[in-house]
Design a protein around this motif. Structure first.
Motif, PDB file in Angstrom:
ATOM      1  N   SER A 216      -0.724   6.348 -13.807  1.00  0.00           N
ATOM      2  CA  SER A 216      -0.076   5.474 -12.832  1.00  0.00           C
ATOM      3  C   SER A 216       0.400   4.156 -13.441  1.00  0.00           C
ATOM      4  O   SER A 216       1.002   3.339 -12.744  1.00  0.00           O
ATOM      5  CB  SER A 216      -1.032   5.181 -11.662  1.00  0.00           C
ATOM      6  OG  SER A 216      -1.315   6.366 -10.956  1.00  0.00           O
ATOM      7  N   VAL A 217       0.132   3.946 -14.710  1.00  0.00           N
ATOM      8  CA  VAL A 217       0.528   2.697 -15.350  1.00  0.00           C
ATOM      9  C   VAL A 217       2.047   2.513 -15.293  1.00  0.00           C
ATOM     10  O   VAL A 217       2.551   1.435 -14.954  1.00  0.00           O
ATOM     11  CB  VAL A 217       0.036   2.644 -16.815  1.00  0.00           C
ATOM     12  CG1 VAL A 217       0.605   1.415 -17.522  1.00  0.00           C
ATOM     13  CG2 VAL A 217      -1.478   2.639 -16.873  1.00  0.00           C
ATOM     14  N   GLY A 218       2.778   3.564 -15.598  1.00  0.00           N
ATOM     15  CA  GLY A 218       4.233   3.469 -15.605  1.00  0.00           C
ATOM     16  C   GLY A 218       4.820   3.245 -14.225  1.00  0.00           C
ATOM     17  O   GLY A 218       5.701   2.403 -14.039  1.00  0.00           O
ATOM     18  N   THR A 219       4.328   3.978 -13.238  1.00  0.00           N
ATOM     19  CA  THR A 219       4.858   3.831 -11.881  1.00  0.00           C
ATOM     20  C   THR A 219       4.482   2.489 -11.271  1.00  0.00           C
ATOM     21  O   THR A 219       5.306   1.841 -10.608  1.00  0.00           O
ATOM     22  CB  THR A 219       4.348   4.970 -10.980  1.00  0.00           C
ATOM     23  OG1 THR A 219       2.941   5.150 -11.168  1.00  0.00           O
ATOM     24  CG2 THR A 219       5.052   6.271 -11.302  1.00  0.00           C
ATOM     25  N   ASN A 220       3.259   2.035 -11.501  1.00  0.00           N
ATOM     26  CA  ASN A 220       2.854   0.728 -10.985  1.00  0.00           C
ATOM     27  C   ASN A 220       3.692  -0.388 -11.594  1.00  0.00           C
ATOM     28  O   ASN A 220       4.066  -1.353 -10.925  1.00  0.00           O
ATOM     29  CB  ASN A 220       1.367   0.472 -11.261  1.00  0.00           C
ATOM     30  CG  ASN A 220       0.456   1.318 -10.378  1.00  0.00           C
ATOM     31  OD1 ASN A 220       0.889   1.830  -9.348  1.00  0.00           O
ATOM     32  ND2 ASN A 220      -0.787   1.465 -10.785  1.00  0.00           N
ATOM     33  N   ARG A 221       4.013  -0.248 -12.872  1.00  0.00           N
ATOM     34  CA  ARG A 221       4.844  -1.249 -13.536  1.00  0.00           C
ATOM     35  C   ARG A 221       6.253  -1.254 -12.960  1.00  0.00           C
ATOM     36  O   ARG A 221       6.840  -2.317 -12.747  1.00  0.00           O
ATOM     37  CB  ARG A 221       4.892  -0.963 -15.039  1.00  0.00           C
ATOM     38  CG  ARG A 221       5.742  -1.948 -15.831  1.00  0.00           C
ATOM     39  CD  ARG A 221       5.110  -3.320 -15.862  1.00  0.00           C
ATOM     40  NE  ARG A 221       3.864  -3.320 -16.615  1.00  0.00           N
ATOM     41  CZ  ARG A 221       3.076  -4.386 -16.764  1.00  0.00           C
ATOM     42  NH1 ARG A 221       3.422  -5.538 -16.188  1.00  0.00           N
ATOM     43  NH2 ARG A 221       1.963  -4.322 -17.460  1.00  0.00           N
ATOM     44  N   LEU A 222       6.797  -0.083 -12.674  1.00  0.00           N
ATOM     45  CA  LEU A 222       8.128  -0.004 -12.073  1.00  0.00           C
ATOM     46  C   LEU A 222       8.153  -0.666 -10.694  1.00  0.00           C
ATOM     47  O   LEU A 222       9.115  -1.350 -10.341  1.00  0.00           O
ATOM     48  CB  LEU A 222       8.576   1.457 -11.957  1.00  0.00           C
ATOM     49  CG  LEU A 222       9.024   2.136 -13.256  1.00  0.00           C
ATOM     50  CD1 LEU A 222       9.245   3.623 -13.022  1.00  0.00           C
ATOM     51  CD2 LEU A 222      10.296   1.490 -13.792  1.00  0.00           C
ATOM     52  N   ILE A 223       7.091  -0.465  -9.935  1.00  0.00           N
ATOM     53  CA  ILE A 223       6.994  -1.123  -8.626  1.00  0.00           C
ATOM     54  C   ILE A 223       6.981  -2.635  -8.788  1.00  0.00           C
ATOM     55  O   ILE A 223       7.654  -3.373  -8.054  1.00  0.00           O
ATOM     56  CB  ILE A 223       5.737  -0.635  -7.874  1.00  0.00           C
ATOM     57  CG1 ILE A 223       5.892   0.845  -7.491  1.00  0.00           C
ATOM     58  CG2 ILE A 223       5.488  -1.486  -6.620  1.00  0.00           C
ATOM     59  CD1 ILE A 223       4.621   1.472  -6.954  1.00  0.00           C
ATOM     60  N   GLN A 224       6.240  -3.103  -9.774  1.00  0.00           N
ATOM     61  CA  GLN A 224       6.181  -4.536 -10.058  1.00  0.00           C
ATOM     62  C   GLN A 224       7.561  -5.077 -10.418  1.00  0.00           C
ATOM     63  O   GLN A 224       7.918  -6.215 -10.090  1.00  0.00           O
ATOM     64  CB  GLN A 224       5.199  -4.797 -11.203  1.00  0.00           C
ATOM     65  CG  GLN A 224       4.932  -6.276 -11.466  1.00  0.00           C
ATOM     66  CD  GLN A 224       3.968  -6.467 -12.622  1.00  0.00           C
ATOM     67  OE1 GLN A 224       4.198  -5.946 -13.716  1.00  0.00           O
ATOM     68  NE2 GLN A 224       2.880  -7.188 -12.380  1.00  0.00           N
ATOM     69  N   GLN A 225       8.382  -4.233 -11.047  1.00  0.00           N
ATOM     70  CA  GLN A 225       9.713  -4.651 -11.478  1.00  0.00           C
ATOM     71  C   GLN A 225      10.778  -4.459 -10.403  1.00  0.00           C
ATOM     72  O   GLN A 225      11.945  -4.784 -10.627  1.00  0.00           O
ATOM     73  CB  GLN A 225      10.100  -3.869 -12.742  1.00  0.00           C
ATOM     74  CG  GLN A 225       9.232  -4.210 -13.949  1.00  0.00           C
ATOM     75  CD  GLN A 225       9.502  -3.297 -15.136  1.00  0.00           C
ATOM     76  OE1 GLN A 225      10.166  -2.269 -15.004  1.00  0.00           O
ATOM     77  NE2 GLN A 225       8.990  -3.675 -16.299  1.00  0.00           N
ATOM     78  N   GLY A 226      10.389  -3.931  -9.255  1.00  0.00           N
ATOM     79  CA  GLY A 226      11.341  -3.840  -8.151  1.00  0.00           C
ATOM     80  C   GLY A 226      11.599  -2.474  -7.571  1.00  0.00           C
ATOM     81  O   GLY A 226      12.351  -2.343  -6.601  1.00  0.00           O
TER      82      GLY A 226
END
Length: 258
Positions: free
Chosen positions: A223-233
């Motif tokens: 989930s690291v990648g998806t959580n980061r994408l959410i953080q980026q918008g």
């Protein structure tokens, strides 16, 4: 379209005639186990309208199955090859109402999330498009040949590579631009910090498409990648309405411009 028409795109008449004959006059290839292959160029009416809006769209695509799915409302679904049971359950909850609204699922026939997405669409008798990173005579991964056969029958197989082209590493990032380009939005289910799904997300953003992500636990590496994408918008998805509301808005815009 005729050979004469092709000369308008810079081809001399001899080359245009040969190109036209190879693609439209010669008897279509028969791919053992899958059926008849259709070759579609950017000059053909069947070519997906969504791909005409991306700068690096393929000039030729090879298709087996229902080509009408090329121009239907679509959602691309990608993610890890090794999804958790939690992700699989969430896909059922989020995507089932989506496919029941006749939104076509686009994915890449990879093991994991791609496989789950295709099977969910087939199970609900909804459209699904599998975009390959190889030719039809070299289905990859081999374990999904049976799934590819089912999709050829009840959905659509698509590739920009000729039938004899084997799968190569460089071709999978290339096919990802088609996965994202075919749809209004790309839904990423699970992705590590370094994942091919993040390449698809980047391409979707470059193409002006939406990116949706399933949130995950902070301690879950997938989930690291998806959580980061959410953080980026990227849009955080909690239920099917979070996706369907975007498509309702899109469809209203389309109707209002006619």
């Amino acid at each position: 379209m005729s050979a004469v028409t092709l000369t308008n795109f810079g081809l001399d008449f001899r080359s245009a005639s040969r190109f036209y004959r190879d693609l439209h006059v010669t008897k279509p290839w028969k791919i053992n186990g899958f059926g008849e292959m259709k070759v579609i160029t950017r000059f053909d009416e069947e070519y997906p309208k969504s791909l005409t809006h991306i700068y690096d769209a393929p000039w030729v695509i090879y298709c087996i199955g229902n080509i009408r799915l090329l121009n239907t409302p679509s959602l691309s679904v990608v993610g890890t090859r090794y999804p958790s049971s939690h992700a699989e359950a969430c896909m059922g909850v989020v995507l089932t109402p989506v496919v029941q609204q006749n939104i076509t699922v686009v994915s890449g026939l990879a093991r994991g999330v791609d496989t789950l997405a295709h099977r969910l669409a087939l199970r609900h008798r909804s459209g699904t498009v599998a975009v390959l990173g190889s030719g039809f005579k070299h289905i990859y991964p081999r374990e999904n040949i049976e799934l590819a056969t089912d999709i050829a029958k009840d959905g659509l197989l698509l590739t920009e590579y000729p039938p004899h082209r084997k799968a190569e590493r460089i071709q999978f990032p290339e096919r990802n631009r088609i996965i994202s380009g075919l749809s209004k939005g790309t839904f990423i289910v699970e992705a590590k910090k370094k994942s091919g799904s993040l390449i698809t997300a980047d391409q979707a953003i470059e193409q002006g498409r939406d990116v949706y992500c399933l949130p995950g636990r902070l301690t879950d590496m997938n989930s690291v990648g998806t959580n980061r994408l959410i953080q980026q918008g990227a849009k955080l998805i909690l239920n099917s309405e979070d996706i369907l509301s975007e498509y309702d808005e899109f469809q209203e815009k389309v109707v209002s411009t006619i």
